[in-house]
Write a protein that holds these residues in place. Structure first.
Motif, PDB file in Angstrom:
ATOM      1  N   ALA A  89       0.853  -1.197   0.000  1.00 55.78           N
ATOM      2  CA  ALA A  89       0.000   0.000   0.000  1.00 55.78           C
ATOM      3  C   ALA A  89       0.885   1.241   0.000  1.00 55.78           C
ATOM      4  CB  ALA A  89      -0.907  -0.001   1.230  1.00 55.78           C
ATOM      5  N   GLY A  90       0.540   2.187  -0.832  1.00 55.97           N
ATOM      6  CA  GLY A  90       1.354   3.390  -0.944  1.00 55.97           C
ATOM      7  C   GLY A  90       1.058   4.394   0.158  1.00 55.97           C
ATOM      8  N   ARG A  91       2.006   5.260   0.382  1.00 54.90           N
ATOM      9  CA  ARG A  91       1.824   6.356   1.333  1.00 54.90           C
ATOM     10  C   ARG A  91       1.184   7.514   0.581  1.00 54.90           C
ATOM     11  NH1 ARG A  91       1.262   7.736   6.651  1.00 54.90           N
ATOM     12  NH2 ARG A  91       2.153   9.778   7.092  1.00 54.90           N
ATOM     13  N   HIS A  92      -0.022   7.883   0.976  1.00 54.16           N
ATOM     14  CA  HIS A  92      -0.749   8.947   0.294  1.00 54.16           C
ATOM     15  C   HIS A  92      -0.555  10.274   1.021  1.00 54.16           C
ATOM     16  CE1 HIS A  92      -2.939   6.027  -2.273  1.00 54.16           C
ATOM     17  NE2 HIS A  92      -2.845   5.244  -1.205  1.00 54.16           N
ATOM     18  N   SER A  93      -0.871  11.337   0.338  1.00 58.77           N
ATOM     19  CA  SER A  93      -0.673  12.661   0.931  1.00 58.77           C
ATOM     20  C   SER A  93      -1.671  12.935   2.051  1.00 58.77           C
ATOM     21  CB  SER A  93      -0.787  13.750  -0.143  1.00 58.77           C
ATOM     22  OG  SER A  93      -2.064  13.700  -0.776  1.00 58.77           O
ATOM     23  N   TRP A  95      -4.024  11.344   5.215  1.00 57.60           N
ATOM     24  CA  TRP A  95      -3.972  10.205   6.132  1.00 57.60           C
ATOM     25  C   TRP A  95      -5.073   9.189   5.862  1.00 57.60           C
ATOM     26  CZ3 TRP A  95      -7.886   8.701   9.412  1.00 57.60           C
ATOM     27  CH2 TRP A  95      -8.936   9.604   9.618  1.00 57.60           C
ATOM     28  N   ARG A  96      -6.263   9.702   5.570  1.00 60.67           N
ATOM     29  CA  ARG A  96      -7.413   8.816   5.402  1.00 60.67           C
ATOM     30  C   ARG A  96      -7.225   7.898   4.196  1.00 60.67           C
ATOM     31  NH1 ARG A  96     -13.084  10.218   7.153  1.00 60.67           N
ATOM     32  NH2 ARG A  96     -14.462   8.706   6.156  1.00 60.67           N
ATOM     33  N   ALA A 140      -0.230   7.128   9.768  1.00 57.81           N
ATOM     34  CA  ALA A 140      -1.351   7.797   9.106  1.00 57.81           C
ATOM     35  C   ALA A 140      -2.386   8.248  10.131  1.00 57.81           C
ATOM     36  CB  ALA A 140      -1.981   6.860   8.084  1.00 57.81           C
ATOM     37  N   LEU A 141      -2.762   7.363  11.053  1.00 56.38           N
ATOM     38  CA  LEU A 141      -3.759   7.724  12.062  1.00 56.38           C
ATOM     39  C   LEU A 141      -3.267   8.851  12.968  1.00 56.38           C
ATOM     40  CD1 LEU A 141      -5.015   4.165  13.064  1.00 56.38           C
ATOM     41  CD2 LEU A 141      -6.310   5.909  11.827  1.00 56.38           C
ATOM     42  N   ASN A 142      -1.981   8.935  13.163  1.00 56.94           N
ATOM     43  CA  ASN A 142      -1.411   9.986  14.003  1.00 56.94           C
ATOM     44  C   ASN A 142      -1.649  11.374  13.417  1.00 56.94           C
ATOM     45  OD1 ASN A 142       0.101  10.579  16.434  1.00 56.94           O
ATOM     46  ND2 ASN A 142       1.798  11.194  15.095  1.00 56.94           N
ATOM     47  N   GLU A 143      -1.937  11.417  12.114  1.00 54.77           N
ATOM     48  CA  GLU A 143      -2.197  12.693  11.449  1.00 54.77           C
ATOM     49  C   GLU A 143      -3.686  13.057  11.444  1.00 54.77           C
ATOM     50  OE1 GLU A 143      -0.577  12.393   7.545  1.00 54.77           O
ATOM     51  OE2 GLU A 143       1.483  12.025   8.245  1.00 54.77           O
ATOM     52  N   ALA A 144      -4.548  12.176  11.954  1.00 58.25           N
ATOM     53  CA  ALA A 144      -5.987  12.448  11.960  1.00 58.25           C
ATOM     54  C   ALA A 144      -6.292  13.618  12.896  1.00 58.25           C
ATOM     55  CB  ALA A 144      -6.751  11.205  12.402  1.00 58.25           C
ATOM     56  N   PRO A 145      -7.248  14.450  12.519  1.00 58.13           N
ATOM     57  CA  PRO A 145      -7.556  15.641  13.325  1.00 58.13           C
ATOM     58  C   PRO A 145      -7.913  15.336  14.778  1.00 58.13           C
ATOM     59  CG  PRO A 145      -8.635  15.779  11.189  1.00 58.13           C
ATOM     60  CD  PRO A 145      -8.063  14.396  11.285  1.00 58.13           C
ATOM     61  N   GLY A 146      -8.557  14.188  15.023  1.00 53.79           N
ATOM     62  CA  GLY A 146      -8.986  13.885  16.383  1.00 53.79           C
ATOM     63  C   GLY A 146      -7.919  13.248  17.253  1.00 53.79           C
ATOM     64  N   VAL A 147      -6.728  13.030  16.714  1.00 53.59           N
ATOM     65  CA  VAL A 147      -5.655  12.364  17.467  1.00 53.59           C
ATOM     66  C   VAL A 147      -4.672  13.424  17.954  1.00 53.59           C
ATOM     67  CG1 VAL A 147      -3.782  10.687  17.371  1.00 53.59           C
ATOM     68  CG2 VAL A 147      -5.928  10.234  16.177  1.00 53.59           C
ATOM     69  N   ARG A 148      -4.650  13.627  19.276  1.00 55.43           N
ATOM     70  CA  ARG A 148      -3.836  14.709  19.837  1.00 55.43           C
ATOM     71  C   ARG A 148      -2.763  14.214  20.802  1.00 55.43           C
ATOM     72  NH1 ARG A 148      -9.207  16.184  20.070  1.00 55.43           N
ATOM     73  NH2 ARG A 148      -9.830  17.826  18.613  1.00 55.43           N
ATOM     74  N   ILE A 235     -13.068   8.944  14.095  1.00 50.51           N
ATOM     75  CA  ILE A 235     -11.711   9.389  14.435  1.00 50.51           C
ATOM     76  C   ILE A 235     -11.527  10.851  14.069  1.00 50.51           C
ATOM     77  CG2 ILE A 235      -9.273   9.112  13.831  1.00 50.51           C
ATOM     78  CD1 ILE A 235      -9.870   6.101  13.483  1.00 50.51           C
ATOM     79  N   THR A 236     -12.031  11.237  12.924  1.00 50.22           N
ATOM     80  CA  THR A 236     -11.881  12.608  12.448  1.00 50.22           C
ATOM     81  C   THR A 236     -12.615  13.588  13.349  1.00 50.22           C
ATOM     82  OG1 THR A 236     -11.730  11.846  10.166  1.00 50.22           O
ATOM     83  CG2 THR A 236     -12.267  14.160  10.487  1.00 50.22           C
ATOM     84  N   GLY A 237     -13.792  13.168  13.826  1.00 48.85           N
ATOM     85  CA  GLY A 237     -14.638  14.098  14.569  1.00 48.85           C
ATOM     86  C   GLY A 237     -14.450  14.082  16.062  1.00 48.85           C
TER      87      GLY A 237
END
Length: 239
Positions: A89-93, A95-96, A140-148, A235-237
């Motif tokens: 799987a490629g790394r996309h720009s 996170w989702r 990738a999940l570490n870049e999600a808006p809801g992950v602080r 996760i986003t919200g």
């Protein structure tokens, strides 16, 4: 390797390949894993043993023990070979998109190698390709808006993994049941539909009735995508 419990062998990932031997059938851990996967794809894990694998490879069983100490190590090699497919799987720009790519590749791999789901959710998978998939997913999940925080990250990784394991095990179990009984979803609904209708008409199960009558009847792929989207939306919200 010295451990608090005494002397333990190095993990298979850290042991060097045995030196090549003058033998009619050359072996390697990669070749052994490939043959084991081929066998398990046809016979399942119950049909896989060191003896059967040796016969498949055209060697004596004792030769395989130069490469793996036991069946557990063989399973580790097989699992990591499947993770190698997922790791493509490629790394996309965004996170989702990265998470979606990894999760859908995981589902594709599980549908191709049904035995793989039997080994999900048990022992941690620590082979190099499994760790690479875990790293890509967590990054990738570490870049999600809801992950602080690291606590947030642990929770969302756990939630996503729980969904993947549960969804894939259910889907594969249904496929296996349909094969073993010769009864698909349509046939099952036809057989039990009259009974279920009578039960719902009693009025004792109004919410179940709404789910059955008014709910969307999605196929396995649509259900997987819909529920995965719900997880990622959550996760986003997060607040």
């Amino acid at each position: 390797m010295d451990t608090p419990y005494g002397i333990a062998p190095l993990p298979v990932w850290e042991r060097p390949e045995p030196q090549p031997r003058a033998a009619p059938v050359p072996l390697s851990r990669a070749k052994i894993a490939t043959a084991a996967i081929r066998l398990a794809d046809v016979r399942g894990l119950d049909g896989l043993s060191i003896r059967k694998l040796a016969k498949e490879l055209g060697v004596g069983p004792m030769r395989l023990y130069d490469y793996v100490l036991n069946r557990s190590e063989l399973l580790d090699l097989m699992v990591d070979a499947v993770y190698a497919q997922i790791a493509e799987a490629g790394r996309h720009s965004e996170w989702r998109a990265t998470v979606l790519d990894i999760v859908h590749r995981t589902r594709d791999a599980a549908l191709e190698h049904e035995w793989f789901v039997d080994l999900l959710g048990g022992r941690p998978h620590l082979g190099p390709h499994a760790l690479a998939v875990g790293e890509s997913t967590a990054a990738a999940l570490n870049e999600a808006p809801g992950v602080r925080s690291i606590d947030d990250l642990q929770r969302v990784v756990g939630a996503l993994n729980a969904f993947i394991v549960g969804a894939l095990r259910r889907e594969i179990t249904e496929r296996r049941t349909a094969r073993s009984t010769g009864t698909d979803v349509t046939a099952w609904q036809t057989a039990l539909g009259p009974y279920l209708t009578r039960m719902l008409e009693t009025g004792r199960y109004p919410i179940v009735a709404r789910l059955v009558i008014d709910g969307a009847h999605l196929d396995a792929e649509e259900t997987f995508q819909h529920n995965l989207t719900a997880i990622l939306d959550g996760i986003t919200g997060r607040t």
